[in-house]
Enzyme design. Sequence first.
Site, PDB file in Angstrom:
ATOM      1  N   ASP A 190     -10.304  -5.523  -1.418  1.00 47.15           N
ATOM      2  CA  ASP A 190      -9.316  -5.044  -0.440  1.00 47.15           C
ATOM      3  C   ASP A 190     -10.024  -4.271   0.663  1.00 47.15           C
ATOM      4  OD1 ASP A 190      -7.091  -4.015   0.880  1.00 47.15           O
ATOM      5  OD2 ASP A 190      -6.435  -2.748  -0.797  1.00 47.15           O
ATOM      6  N   ASP A 193       0.835  -1.203   0.000  1.00 43.99           N
ATOM      7  CA  ASP A 193       0.000   0.000   0.000  1.00 43.99           C
ATOM      8  C   ASP A 193       0.868   1.251   0.000  1.00 43.99           C
ATOM      9  OD1 ASP A 193      -2.746  -1.072   0.151  1.00 43.99           O
ATOM     10  OD2 ASP A 193      -2.031  -1.975   2.021  1.00 43.99           O
TER      11      ASP A 193
HETATM   12  C1  DX5 Z   1      -6.358   0.273   2.878  1.00 42.45           C
HETATM   13  C2  DX5 Z   1      -5.402  -0.632   2.174  1.00 42.45           C
HETATM   14  C3  DX5 Z   1      -5.524  -2.060   2.493  1.00 42.45           C
HETATM   15  C4  DX5 Z   1      -5.224  -2.436   3.918  1.00 42.45           C
HETATM   16  C5  DX5 Z   1      -6.031  -3.653   4.229  1.00 42.45           C
HETATM   17  O1  DX5 Z   1      -6.276   1.534   2.291  1.00 42.45           O
HETATM   18  O2  DX5 Z   1      -5.591  -0.514   0.772  1.00 42.45           O
HETATM   19  O3  DX5 Z   1      -4.733  -2.859   1.610  1.00 42.45           O
HETATM   20  O4  DX5 Z   1      -3.859  -2.736   4.127  1.00 42.45           O
HETATM   21  O5  DX5 Z   1      -6.007  -3.868   5.602  1.00 42.45           O
HETATM   22  P1  DX5 Z   1      -7.209  -4.658   6.323  1.00 42.45           P
HETATM   23  O6  DX5 Z   1      -7.268  -6.024   5.700  1.00 42.45           O
HETATM   24  O7  DX5 Z   1      -6.783  -4.670   7.747  1.00 42.45           O
HETATM   25  O8  DX5 Z   1      -8.469  -3.866   6.080  1.00 42.45           O
HETATM   26 ZN    ZN Z   2      -4.469  -1.923  -0.458  1.00 42.66          ZN
END
Ligand code: DX5
Ligand code: ZN
Length: 255
Positions: free
Chosen positions: A209, A66
């Site tokens: 995601d 990310d």
């Molecule tokens: C949020 C990111 C995600 C995040 C997901 O902006 O794009 O990829 O790391 O984390 P979880 O699975 O904890 O929601």
């Molecule tokens: Zn992400």
Amino acid sequence: MVARSTHPLLPTPVTPPAGQAFEQLSATLEARGPVVLPALLLCDFGHLAREVERLEEAGAVGLHLDVMDGRFVPQLTYGLVVVEAVRRAAKGPLEVHLMVEQPETCIADYAGAGADIITIHLEGFSDPRHARTALQQIAALGARAHLAISPGTPVDRAEPLLDACDGVLVMSVEPGFGGQAFDPAAVEKLARLAALRAERGGSFRLAVDGGISTKTIGLVAAAGAELIVAGSAVIRADDYGRAIRELEQIARGAA
Ligand code: DX5
Ligand code: ZN
């Protein structure tokens, strides 16, 4: 396929060409069904290479990175130097999720740093024609071009671009932070994209995601999600392997 460009500040990539990583990932999807891509966001960045190694040993078939610039989203995470470090530590494919303003200005750099999938946000473009150009640029650099849509963006806005996408990432949280609650509206969006793909004979992959857990992964897999990003559900578990296996087992049972 065009050779990866190399950013002047980065050493020459040492990994196999992107195409090889996709073949592995596609073969896994065909043979085993949906896969979990752990997101590194909440991992221990003081021991990054060890975290990458632990995740791959735990069975992760790819990793999700990310990149946030503190402008497109409030948080600032990391950029090229960290992606390159992960590339050196990882054997499998990397998805770079660009949550940045003007993503078109850095696509070539991330392709050069070893991104196998580059995911750009539709909301980052005021004119959808520019999003199309950026997707084409990603493909020309030899990476897979994925388009992300945030919770407030309807599938209809992505529809005219589907022919230029290797994948569509449906955000099930507002981009910006890990550990947020899953937005169930994503399920309907995935199902709609799966229906559009079937109607048109398209070949783009469906990804999701945000907020994925043992409670939500079955819903998105049943709706057609194939590449399922999981941050906190993996990284906050004591045993990465057990967490990935459990999530993938539920996803494959529901797909
Ligand atoms: C949020 C990111 C995600 C995040 C997901 O902006 O794009 O990829 O790391 O984390 P979880 O699975 O904890 O929601
Ligand atoms: Zn992400």
